[in-house]
Design an enzyme around this catalytic site. Structure first.
Site: not given
Ligand code: TNX
Length: 534
Positions: A347
């Site tokens: 992300e």
């Molecule tokens: C996505 S899963 C994220 C996290 C969040 C999560 C909450 C991932 C690699 N990144 O930063 O905590 O969703 O479910």
């Protein structure tokens, strides 16, 4: 008239008493019967994960005050496994269970651990358990296999073995043979200690839960926008400032390197490796708030206690950033005996793709330079992955396939199945639901090797169930989301697909209730599971 009533009343009371006495006697008798029912059929035992091969022989082994734990030969490591077994059986049994070396089968009534010459079937973590009326014997290629085997022994003993005080029970185990080994070498869970911080004791309890179901990886998500949780001696403000808060504005916290090493050692004693994650180049606000030079505009950001994602990035074309990454990875590698370092990579919405690629390539080199293999969330497939690197599949199948095309291996953590922070249903008091509501059967019913097109078993190291902690504030919350899904993930990672079946599994899971209760595990009493009555 009055007198008549009195007589009738007295007779009724007496009969009532007799009836109650009889009922009481019956209840005691049935309790004792339950307590005394000797386990005679190994096939009827409730094991999680389900073993690969099991053969019952219709009698049982009795552990007694006379029993000892013997280990073969001069292996110090096997001795430690023997000590571990003895010390986990002593409290509830009250037996001495002396640990001694032995170069041949010990006398009747003992436990015997031995290392065999290479049995290619059971591999590094497998074991052969043979239980007769005379002996309880574990044979393994490696101490790790013997350690997995003793988890089976603990599950075969009465659930009262989980108490930490002496219990009045008969410690019998049904006889037979088990040959058992894992389908996947990597079976883990992740704990996010950044969004909310959890201390050493909580992490150790979490490790105990993993080890009980033969899992072997604890991935610690040590940094994110909301907090930096590991002491880095060359960049002290990361924790001094960046560790000061958490989601919701609480006091946060961090592990000193000594505390982290203590966790690593505790995990090692349970044959669990710790994988530290420093999430970069996004999810870095805690670092950006602590050091101005990590920001492209040269100014520190504010600490962040919300739950948004995707707004932060390291300055990917400044050399100071790579000096920072090098220092952090160097210090982490020095206290991490396991082979992997996780660099996050998810992300990074405010990092341009070309900058992201540059960053991941350089981070990969830095991890390798310090003697470790890189793991990154599935977005890292955009970069030029080495075959030694690993992508953690969580969101997009095409990302995972992209990594496989570069010969990188995969950890399977599809959010729709393995995310422990997803609510069970719409009324779960904690958790999120952006990926799915995941009931206990949903979490169990899937197969890593056939989950996504373009990914086959050879590409997969194993599975991992991540627990993100935006809504998770304490151990009770951790356990509510983790149990009872975790044992299912353990079985998906350990037991071959053709032996897995929800209808059979749910009965074995229901049987764990007594153990959850004894250990005070705050589990979600899913309506999908036929829990025994209290
Ligand atoms: C996505 S899963 C994220 C996290 C969040 C999560 C909450 C991932 C690699 N990144 O930063 O905590 O969703 O479910």
């Amino acid at each position: 008239m009055d007198n008549d009533y009195n007589i009738i009343y007295t007779i009724m009371v007496q009969k009532g008493r007799l009836f109650l006495t009889l009922l009481f006697a019956l209840a005691i008798a049935s309790c004792q019967q339950e307590r005394m029912a000797t386990p005679m059929n190994l096939e009827k035992e409730y094991l999680i994960p389900k073993p690969v091969l099991l053969n019952a022989t219709g009698s049982s082994f009795l552990l007694s005050q006379e029993s000892g734990v013997y280990y073969e030969g001069a292996s110090d490591e096997l001795k430690e496994v023997a000590e571990f077994l003895a010390s986990s059986l002593r409290p509830a049994t009250g037996f001495d269970l002396a640990v001694q070396p032995s170069d041949g089968e010990p006398n009747v009534g003992n436990i015997y651990l031995k290392l065999s010459t290479n049995d290619s079937v059971v591999g590094n973590e497998g074991y052969k358990l043979s239980i007769t009326e005379d002996l309880l014997e574990i044979e393994a290629n490696k101490p790790a296999g013997a350690f997995r085997g003793i988890q089976t022994i603990k599950q075969l003993l009465p659930e009262a073995i989980k108490y930490s005080e002496k219990q009045d029970a008969v410690w019998e185990v049904a006889s037979g043979t088990i040959i058992d080994y894992p389908e996947y070498g990597y079976r883990g869970a992740m704990l996010d200690v950044s969004r909310h911080f959890f201390g050493v004791n909580d992490v150790k309890r979490f490790i105990d839960h993993l080890a009980a179901y033969k899992m072997n990886v604890l991935h610690l998500h040590l940094s994110d926008d909301q907090g930096w949780r590991i002491e880095i001696k060359s960049w002290p403000n990361l924790t001094a400032h960046g560790g000061k808060t958490e989601v919701g504005g609480g006091g946060g916290g961090f592990f000193t390197q000594d505390q982290y090493s203590d966790i690593v050692k505790y995990a090692q004693e349970r044959y669990v490796i710790v994988i530290p994650e420093i999430d970069m180049p996004g999810h870095t606000n805690a670092a950006l708030a602590s050091y101005a030079e990590l920001n492209c505009d040269g100014k520190v950001t504010e600490l962040y206690t919300g739950t948004k994602v995707g707004f932060s990035t390291l300055c990917t074309h400044e050399e100071s950033t790579y000096k920072f990454v090098d220092d952090v990875i160097k210090e982490l590698a020095a206290i991490t005996p396991g082979p992997y370092i996780h660099i996050g990579g998810d992300e990074s919405h405010v990092t341009k793709l070309e900058d992201y690629i540059l960053f991941v390539n350089r981070a990969q080199d830095i991890v390798n330079k310090h003697g470790k293999q890189m793991i990154g969330w599935d977005e890292v497939h955009h970069a030029k992955l080495k075959p030694t690197s690993v992508a953690q599949f969580w969101s997009k199948e095409e990302n995972a396939v992209g990594a496989v095309k570069q010969n990188a291996k995969l950890i399977m953590s599809p959010a729709k199945k393995t995310y422990l922070d997803m609510q069970y249903d719409s009324i779960s008091p904690i958790g999120l639901h952006w990926a799915a509501y995941i009931e206990v059967d949903e979490a169990y019913n899937w197969d890593p090797a056939s989950y996504a097109e373009g990914i086959s078993k050879e590409d997969i190291l194993g599975i991992e169930a991540p627990l993100w902690s935006e809504t998770v504030k304490n151990m009770d919350n951790i356990e509510y989301l983790t149990f009872p899904r975790l044992p299912g993930h353990a079985e998906v990672g350990w037991t071959p697909a053709h032996l897995r079946n929800w209808e059979d599994y749910k009965l074995r899971l229901a049987n764990q209730k007594g153990r959850f209760d004894i250990l005070n595990i705050n589990y979600y009493p899913s309506p999908k599971v036929p829990w025994p009555a209290d």
